[in-house]
Scaffold this motif. Sequence first.
Motif, PDB file in Angstrom:
ATOM      1  N   THR A   1       0.840  -1.204   0.000  1.00 28.33           N
ATOM      2  CA  THR A   1       0.000   0.000   0.000  1.00 28.33           C
ATOM      3  C   THR A   1       0.873   1.251   0.000  1.00 28.33           C
ATOM      4  O   THR A   1       0.641   2.200  -0.764  1.00 28.33           O
ATOM      5  CB  THR A   1      -0.886   0.001   1.272  1.00 28.33           C
ATOM      6  N   GLN A   2       1.888   1.256   0.857  1.00 26.57           N
ATOM      7  CA  GLN A   2       2.738   2.447   0.945  1.00 26.57           C
ATOM      8  C   GLN A   2       3.563   2.639  -0.322  1.00 26.57           C
ATOM      9  O   GLN A   2       3.817   3.772  -0.737  1.00 26.57           O
ATOM     10  CB  GLN A   2       3.649   2.367   2.186  1.00 26.57           C
ATOM     11  N   GLY A   3       3.971   1.545  -0.962  1.00 25.83           N
ATOM     12  CA  GLY A   3       4.703   1.648  -2.229  1.00 25.83           C
ATOM     13  C   GLY A   3       3.825   2.312  -3.285  1.00 25.83           C
ATOM     14  O   GLY A   3       4.267   3.209  -4.018  1.00 25.83           O
TER      15      GLY A   3
ATOM     16  N   THR B   1       7.028  -2.210  -9.349  1.00 26.76           N
ATOM     17  CA  THR B   1       7.289  -3.608  -9.619  1.00 26.76           C
ATOM     18  C   THR B   1       7.397  -4.385  -8.304  1.00 26.76           C
ATOM     19  O   THR B   1       7.259  -3.797  -7.233  1.00 26.76           O
ATOM     20  CB  THR B   1       8.545  -3.736 -10.521  1.00 26.76           C
ATOM     21  N   ARG B   2       7.598  -5.704  -8.408  1.00 25.03           N
ATOM     22  CA  ARG B   2       7.626  -6.481  -7.162  1.00 25.03           C
ATOM     23  C   ARG B   2       8.465  -7.740  -7.331  1.00 25.03           C
ATOM     24  O   ARG B   2       8.745  -8.165  -8.454  1.00 25.03           O
ATOM     25  CB  ARG B   2       6.214  -6.898  -6.767  1.00 25.03           C
TER      26      ARG B   2
ATOM     27  N   GLY C   1       7.691  -9.228 -11.624  1.00 24.38           N
ATOM     28  CA  GLY C   1       8.193  -8.063 -12.342  1.00 24.38           C
ATOM     29  C   GLY C   1       8.493  -8.292 -13.807  1.00 24.38           C
ATOM     30  O   GLY C   1       8.825  -7.342 -14.518  1.00 24.38           O
ATOM     31  N   THR C   2       8.387  -9.548 -14.282  1.00 29.46           N
ATOM     32  CA  THR C   2       8.387  -9.856 -15.726  1.00 29.46           C
ATOM     33  C   THR C   2       7.414 -11.030 -15.864  1.00 29.46           C
ATOM     34  O   THR C   2       7.128 -11.713 -14.863  1.00 29.46           O
ATOM     35  CB  THR C   2       9.763 -10.304 -16.286  1.00 29.46           C
TER      36      THR C   2
ATOM     37  N   THR D   1      13.718  -5.760 -16.498  1.00 30.19           N
ATOM     38  CA  THR D   1      12.840  -4.677 -16.025  1.00 30.19           C
ATOM     39  C   THR D   1      13.618  -3.566 -15.315  1.00 30.19           C
ATOM     40  O   THR D   1      13.495  -2.397 -15.665  1.00 30.19           O
ATOM     41  CB  THR D   1      11.757  -5.258 -15.077  1.00 30.19           C
ATOM     42  N   ILE D   2      14.426  -3.945 -14.322  1.00 27.28           N
ATOM     43  CA  ILE D   2      15.036  -2.897 -13.478  1.00 27.28           C
ATOM     44  C   ILE D   2      16.116  -2.114 -14.234  1.00 27.28           C
ATOM     45  O   ILE D   2      16.070  -0.877 -14.290  1.00 27.28           O
ATOM     46  CB  ILE D   2      15.596  -3.507 -12.176  1.00 27.28           C
TER      47      ILE D   2
END
Length: 218
Positions: A16-18, A35-36, A40-41, A81-82
């Motif tokens: 939530t905070q992200g 992303t997480r 993330g892919t 991704t990153i």
Amino acid sequence: MPFIVFEGGEGSGKSTQGALLAGYLRGKGFPVLETREPGGTPLAEDIRKVFKSVPQSGDIPTPRTELLLVMAARSQHIEKTIRPALKRNEWIICDRFLDSSYIYQGFRGGLDKQEIDRVAAPVLGDLQPDLTFVLRVSSETAQSRVSARPGTELDRLDTELLKDASLHSAFEALTTSSTPYPDGRVPKRVLIDGNGPLETVQKRILDALRKHFGSIVQ
Ligand code: TMP
């Protein structure tokens, strides 16, 4: 642009905070990638499903198998991704990263940090988050947040982990003991009191963000 990670135990409010922080930064006109991990892919999200599912066969992954699964997902995530988002000059807000491996496969699963670092070193290379927010909540807050999630079906890990209050203290200890990354550098971690209303927690996060990044986020 900065690479920001949110860490914490189940029900700490990190996702939530992200999302709130991503909204805040977009409001300031910055491009933001949310992303997480694991994930993330598309491939890394498939690995996440395997990782989090309850195998019908009963063949539950060992901590070492878990480590290899999350690290395979992380490798794909970093390359696909990153790093490209960093090249495009976007802010990255990532829900969990390497510290989760230290806590779940290390502290909880019993693997040595050295083993985790040996696997992580080639995956990360010189990559480090610029800032990691570690959200710390009481067990009561965690339980009430998770049970308040609408229509949530808890999976194998969630159910077990929610009961494990020691994980919350382990995240705090990781922060206060300045645990280094595989390359020996200690990433900047900030412990955030995650108890209380969402807006209060968000304010604590924004205060820390401004302290760290100064004028670019004023
Ligand atoms: P969550 O992000 O929805 O909480 O789910 C991710 C789950 O994966 C959570 O139980 C923590 C676990 N995990 C690990 O065990 N090791 C890791 O390195 C990462 C990133 C997550």
